[in-house]
Design a protein around this motif. Structure first.
Motif, PDB file in Angstrom:
ATOM      1  N   LEU A 360       0.824  -1.207   0.000  1.00  0.00           N
ATOM      2  CA  LEU A 360       0.000   0.000   0.000  1.00  0.00           C
ATOM      3  C   LEU A 360       0.858   1.256   0.000  1.00  0.00           C
ATOM      4  CD1 LEU A 360      -2.814   1.264   0.169  1.00  0.00           C
ATOM      5  CD2 LEU A 360      -2.677   1.058   2.664  1.00  0.00           C
ATOM      6  N   LYS A 363       1.858   2.446  -3.424  1.00  0.00           N
ATOM      7  CA  LYS A 363       0.767   3.087  -4.155  1.00  0.00           C
ATOM      8  C   LYS A 363       0.650   4.572  -3.775  1.00  0.00           C
ATOM      9  CE  LYS A 363      -2.023  -1.145  -4.385  1.00  0.00           C
ATOM     10  NZ  LYS A 363      -3.326  -1.754  -4.016  1.00  0.00           N
ATOM     11  N   VAL A 364       0.762   4.837  -2.464  1.00  0.00           N
ATOM     12  CA  VAL A 364       0.627   6.217  -1.998  1.00  0.00           C
ATOM     13  C   VAL A 364       1.779   7.062  -2.513  1.00  0.00           C
ATOM     14  CG1 VAL A 364       0.528   7.684   0.050  1.00  0.00           C
ATOM     15  CG2 VAL A 364      -0.659   5.477   0.013  1.00  0.00           C
ATOM     16  N   ILE A 366       3.770   6.711  -5.151  1.00  0.00           N
ATOM     17  CA  ILE A 366       3.797   6.905  -6.603  1.00  0.00           C
ATOM     18  C   ILE A 366       2.847   8.003  -7.027  1.00  0.00           C
ATOM     19  CG2 ILE A 366       3.279   5.796  -8.803  1.00  0.00           C
ATOM     20  CD1 ILE A 366       4.332   3.223  -7.642  1.00  0.00           C
ATOM     21  N   CYS A 368      -1.123   9.536  -7.985  1.00  0.00           N
ATOM     22  CA  CYS A 368      -2.251   9.125  -8.823  1.00  0.00           C
ATOM     23  C   CYS A 368      -1.800   8.658 -10.194  1.00  0.00           C
ATOM     24  CB  CYS A 368      -3.226  10.294  -8.964  1.00  0.00           C
ATOM     25  SG  CYS A 368      -4.016  10.770  -7.417  1.00  0.00           S
ATOM     26  N   VAL A 371      -0.010   5.423  -9.935  1.00  0.00           N
ATOM     27  CA  VAL A 371      -0.951   4.347  -9.625  1.00  0.00           C
ATOM     28  C   VAL A 371      -1.665   3.875 -10.886  1.00  0.00           C
ATOM     29  CG1 VAL A 371      -3.100   3.789  -8.439  1.00  0.00           C
ATOM     30  CG2 VAL A 371      -1.286   5.009  -7.235  1.00  0.00           C
ATOM     31  N   LEU A 374       0.768   1.987 -13.074  1.00  0.00           N
ATOM     32  CA  LEU A 374       1.054   0.690 -12.467  1.00  0.00           C
ATOM     33  C   LEU A 374      -0.123  -0.268 -12.621  1.00  0.00           C
ATOM     34  CD1 LEU A 374       3.022  -1.033 -10.838  1.00  0.00           C
ATOM     35  CD2 LEU A 374       2.022  -0.082  -8.749  1.00  0.00           C
ATOM     36  N   LEU A 375      -1.318   0.294 -12.399  1.00  0.00           N
ATOM     37  CA  LEU A 375      -2.502  -0.546 -12.532  1.00  0.00           C
ATOM     38  C   LEU A 375      -2.691  -1.036 -13.962  1.00  0.00           C
ATOM     39  CD1 LEU A 375      -5.088   1.330 -10.285  1.00  0.00           C
ATOM     40  CD2 LEU A 375      -4.007  -0.879  -9.840  1.00  0.00           C
ATOM     41  N   THR A 378      -0.050  -3.631 -14.601  1.00  0.00           N
ATOM     42  CA  THR A 378      -0.405  -4.866 -13.890  1.00  0.00           C
ATOM     43  C   THR A 378      -1.578  -5.569 -14.573  1.00  0.00           C
ATOM     44  OG1 THR A 378       0.314  -3.875 -11.807  1.00  0.00           O
ATOM     45  CG2 THR A 378      -1.079  -5.842 -11.669  1.00  0.00           C
TER      46      THR A 378
END
Length: 758
Positions: A360, A363-364, A366, A368, A371, A374-375, A378
């Motif tokens: 977690l 994520k914070v 990196i 928005c 994220v 990355l999403l 992924t």
């Protein structure tokens, strides 16, 4: 009570077969595992470390220490003080339970030319293993001849007759032609032996000898020996080194051994309290590959001695030198193991693809944008991974169901067969991803969907289960079934092998089933007697085609009214024969999915576990009852004694009252003669013994005769009231002999009665 007695007898039999703890487990450097044993434990045998040869006549040689017979060995102390095991006068080198083999030492035969006396001295040896559990391994032994100008025979006798004879010739030109490790006829010759050879003798041909030495040894040698152990050396024919090495001219030979002289299948049919040797839990029986008898092995994932109680122990795969889970966590299971990803990771632990969970905090940090990137990455990786995984699963299922073998089979048959292998995507699209709205049939064996393939309506059957042992041949068997070509049999168009449960694709038959016509058509006009007779005849004719005219012959195995489809004009289409039993000519029977339905099951099949074409005849007899009575084969709304239609028929037929349960439409159109013949036909089909039932061909011919009888222009049609009165009088008609043999010609008695009326 009888079950408890059988279990107690089984425990006693196993206990009596187990070796005594005082038996020698080792002789010298050779392990002696049960069923082999050294001597016996008797009245004068105590303690370990001694040769226990029983002096008591009560137990007999082999009791407690070995299975007896050829498995009883002796432990002899040699002049050197070393102990060695022997079977008779033959030394035992080692014993393998897994391979079912024993290595023995036996002498080399020789023929030596004496130039002084101008003669040949022969030492011909033989080894006789007849009347024992041993036979020479045809895979690991070779008959070997060493020498120059030598011809030697290997012989096997049955009584005074030679049952097997072969030979090997070894020649020499010069020393340059003789090469180390080469045994192809120059200085050395080898030949194979047949299976189940239990005796051999060496015989030198006297027309060949080593008198012309040309610098070679004047002796020739021959023996049946272990091929992997032997390495030819040129020194063997330039000196007598062969006789000086290897225990004074003795060489190893490999013997296969087996328990008894029966196969696993024969032994399995017997009561277990007999001499079944595989007494350990987690053990399996395997047939001997060299002669009669069987062996015992530990099941997959277990190791040890299957011939003793609890001898097969679980293998801890996690403690093996190489971790089977790569980077994953291995957990041992009985006979198997499982792999798990470490905490904080996920993925396929079996293949070492454990992916770390995304923290977690990352994520914070990196943000928005990070994220989102990355999403997306992924997600892309996951989609690629899932697609690859899906494709791998499709290939796995395709291989499991025999897809590659099916493709080769279809190539060999050119383009004459319209059978097709469909992809899973094709069938998903055809059924809207197997939407429940497209379900047209649902039963204990599977679900049937309606779909559209290549602008053609099809029925796609998705079975619930499939026999794991028969997955490999599923594709090939469906290809064979697709060759079935009969107007009254549903055409099998193809299959899909890319899913966990293989799918079958049939032609679509639009008018429902015979079950629906009989039991669920309350608002329709009842089917006429002519229609019922035609349906019965077409069904019987189709089953006769499967039994006798299809190649290979097919037993349907699940004949029932819901498996008889009807076209728009009520033309019969027999279905679900893809779950049938094939009978290839000249081969043993093999089966796909065998299904049974309550109410239609052949009682003889339940007792013998043997499915035959007479099983279809019994089930068809139940269908005839349904068709002409309009009643269900099993009706749980009826009383217990009337719940089974077959039981109800048997009771009423014995009382000459069968006509009481006939459908009103049948009563209205049928005459007494017709009902009598129909009753006899159904009764013959439902006989308990399969051998007493008619064939489907005879049933079809009888139904055709009944159609002719029904359609005869001189048969007087009765109105409903007159017919009821005639049926009430049936009890006064002499009932047909219940023990008569089914004969088509004798059953067409209606014609003679008609002639009498004329």
């Amino acid at each position: 009570m009888s079950l408890l007695l059988s279990q107690m007898l089984l425990l006693l039999a196993v206990a009596s077969a187990a070796p005594d703890n005082r038996c020698l487990k080792k002789c010298g450097d050779v392990e002696i595992p049960y069923p082999f044993g050294i001597g016996a434990i008797g009245a004068n045998c105590f303690g370990e470390g001694q040769d226990c040869i029983c002096n008591s006549t009560e137990t007999g040689i082999g009791a407690n220490c070995s299975l007896g017979g050829g498995f009883n060995l002796t432990c002899n102390t040699m002049e050197s003080g070393i102990k060695k095991p022997f079977f008779g006068n033959v030394e035992v080198l080692n014993i393998s339970l897994v391979m079912g083999q024993v290595r023995l030492l036996h002498p080399v035969s020789s023929a030596c030319y004496n130039s002084t006396y101008n003669n040949v001295t022969y030492k011909d040896w033989s080894l006789d293993m007849r009347d024992t559990s041993y036979r020479f391994s045809n895979l690991r032994n070779k008959f070997t001849v060493i020498g120059c100008e030598t011809l030697v025979y290997i012989l096997d006798y049955h009584g005074s007759n030679i049952s097997y004879q072969s030979g090997c010739v070894s020649m020499c030109r010069d020393k340059q032609s003789i090469v180390n490790d080469s045994c192809s006829g120059m200085g050395c010759c080898q030949t194979s032996i047949p299976k189940n050879l239990k005796y051999y003798r060496v015989s030198f041909d006297e027309n060949f000898n080593n008198s012309d030495t040309r610098g070679f040894d004047t002796c020739s040698y021959a023996a049946l020996l272990e091929a992997e152990w032997f390495r030819f050396q040129t020194s063997y024919i330039t000196t007598n080194q062969l006789m000086q090495m290897n225990n004074n001219g003795r060489v190893p030979v490999v013997m296969d051994w087996a328990i008894g002289n029966e196969t696993c299948e024969v032994v399995a049919k017997r009561n277990l309290i007999t001499s079944y040797a595989c007494i350990s839990n987690n053990s399996v029986c395997v047939n001997s590959t060299n002669g009669p008898g069987y062996l015992c092995n530990c099941s997959t994932g277990y190791q040890g001695n299957p011939y003793v109680s609890n001898g097969c122990q679980d293998i801890n795969e996690c403690n093996l030198q190489s971790n089977p889970c790569s980077d994953g966590i291995c957990q041992n299971l009985p006979g198997n193991y499982s792999c798990h990803c470490p905490k904080g990771t996920h993925g396929d632990a079996y293949h070492g693809t454990c992916i770390p969970d995304l923290p977690l905090a990352v994520k914070v940090a990196i943000g928005c944008s990070g994220v989102i990137i990355l999403l997306l990455c992924t997600m892309c990786l996951y989609i690629v991974y899932q697609r690859r995984k899906l494709e791998e699963m499709k290939r796995k299922y395709f291989k499991q169901h025999g897809g590659y073998e099916l493709e080769e089979k279809m190539k060999s048959e050119n383009a004459f067969n319209k059978f097709k292998i469909f992809g899973s995507k094709e069938l998903e699209k055809a059924t809207n991803h197997f939407d429940d709205k497209n379900i047209i049939g649902r039963g204990g064996n599977g679900v049937v969907y309606k779909g559209v393939l290549e602008n053609q309506d099809v029925a796609i059957k998705k079975p619930k289960i499939i026999n794991e042992d028969l997955k490999k041949q599923f594709g090939t068997e469906t290809l064979i079934l697709s060759d079935v070509n009969h107007v009254n049999i549903v055409k099998l168009l193809g299959c899909c092998l890319e899913m966990e449960m293989p799918l079958l694709v049939y032609e679509f038959v639009p008018n429902g089933t015979l079950f629906h016509l009989i039991h669920e058509s309350e608002n329709r006009v009842p089917a006429s007697l002519d229609t019922r007779l035609r349906i019965a005849y077409e069904s019987a004719d189709a089953l006769d085609y499967l039994h006798s005219k299809a190649s290979p012959q097919i037993i349907h195995g699940d004949v029932k009214s819901s498996n008889i489809l009807l076209d728009m004009d009520n033309t019969v289409k027999i279905s679900d024969f893809g779950a049938s039993k094939l009978i290839p000519k000249g081969e043993k029977q093999f089966a796909t999915l065998l299904q049974f339905t309550h109410g239609y099951i052949d009682p003889e099949c339940l007792m013998t576990y043997a499915l035959t074409n007479k099983s279809d005849v019994y089930s068809f007899g139940v269908v005839l009852l349904e068709l002409f009575t309009g009643k269900k084969a099993i009706n749980f709304e009826e009383s217990e004694e009337q719940r089974s239609l077959v039981s109800t028929f048997t009771m009423l037929e014995n009382q000459n009252r069968f006509s009481e349960i006939l459908h009103n439409q049948v009563k209205l159109e049928a005459n007494i003669e017709f009902i009598q013949e129909l009753t006899i036909l159904i009764k013959e089909c439902l006989k308990l013994k399969g051998e007493d039932r008619p064939t489907m061909k005879e049933v079809a011919e009888e139904l055709n005769g009944l159609r002719t009888l029904k359609q005869h222009p001189f048969v007087v049609q009765q109105n409903a009231d007159e017919m009821e009165s005639l049926l009430d009088g049936l009890s006064n008609v002499t009932h047909a002999d219940s023990n008569s043999t089914f004969n088509i010609e004798s059953k067409l008695t209606g014609w003679s009665n008609i002639q009498g009326w004329l």
